[in-house]
Design a protein around this motif. Structure first.
Motif, short mmCIF file in Angstrom:
data_model
loop_
_atom_site.label_atom_id
_atom_site.label_comp_id
_atom_site.label_asym_id
_atom_site.label_seq_id
_atom_site.Cartn_x
_atom_site.Cartn_y
_atom_site.Cartn_z
N ARG A 43 0.78 -0.93 0.11
CA ARG A 43 -0.01 0.09 -0.71
C ARG A 43 0.77 1.14 -0.06
N GLN A 44 1.71 1.05 0.89
CA GLN A 44 2.90 2.09 0.60
C GLN A 44 3.84 2.59 -0.54
N ALA A 45 4.48 1.98 -0.88
CA ALA A 45 4.56 1.53 -2.40
C ALA A 45 4.25 1.87 -2.77
N TYR A 46 2.84 1.31 -3.41
CA TYR A 46 1.49 2.41 -4.31
C TYR A 46 1.41 3.73 -4.34
N GLN A 47 0.92 4.01 -3.23
CA GLN A 47 1.04 5.44 -3.22
C GLN A 47 1.79 5.84 -3.04
N ALA A 48 2.94 5.55 -3.16
CA ALA A 48 3.85 6.52 -3.14
C ALA A 48 4.64 6.27 -5.05
N PRO A 50 2.61 5.49 -7.69
CA PRO A 50 1.46 4.56 -8.40
C PRO A 50 1.11 3.96 -9.59
N GLU A 51 2.70 5.12 -10.63
CA GLU A 51 2.91 4.91 -11.62
C GLU A 51 3.08 3.66 -12.73
N ARG A 52 3.78 3.04 -11.30
CA ARG A 52 4.76 2.12 -11.47
C ARG A 52 3.78 0.87 -11.39
N PHE A 53 2.01 0.71 -10.79
CA PHE A 53 1.72 -0.83 -11.17
C PHE A 53 0.37 0.12 -11.54
N VAL A 54 1.27 -0.62 -13.18
CA VAL A 54 0.04 -0.25 -14.96
C VAL A 54 -1.74 -0.63 -14.25
#
Length: 94
Positions: A43-48, A50-54
């Protein structure tokens, strides 16, 4: 040899069939805690970034209800062993 292999297999090797957990984590009730920590990090990685999670926010696959080394041939089998997620325990009938 076997003692070191069994220790590695149960405590260090992360199994894909049980959500990349170790059998030790599952058997001793640590699975929920480990998975919650993974969810927080994802969740932290996505919030920081989000463009990396297509494909959108990452999710963890649910744990299977049972994992078999040798699945029983029928429901009437008298020798069975399973890892059960609901109680994080191992049931054995022999």
């Amino acid at each position: 040899f076997c003692q070191s292999f069994f220790s590695w297999y149960n405590r260090e090797h992360h199994h894909s069939a049980i959500g990349l957990l170790t059998p030790h984590m599952l058997h001793y009730g640590q699975a929920d805690q480990v998975l919650e920590a993974r969810r927080r990090i994802l969740r932290q990685a996505y919030q920081a970034n989000p463009e990396r999670f297509v494909n959108g926010p990452p999710t963890l696959a649910p744990l299977p209800r049972a994992v078999w080394i040798n699945p029983p041939r029928s429901n009437n089998n008298t020798s069975e062993a399973s890892f059960t997620n609901s109680s994080n325990s191992v049931s054995q009938n022999r």
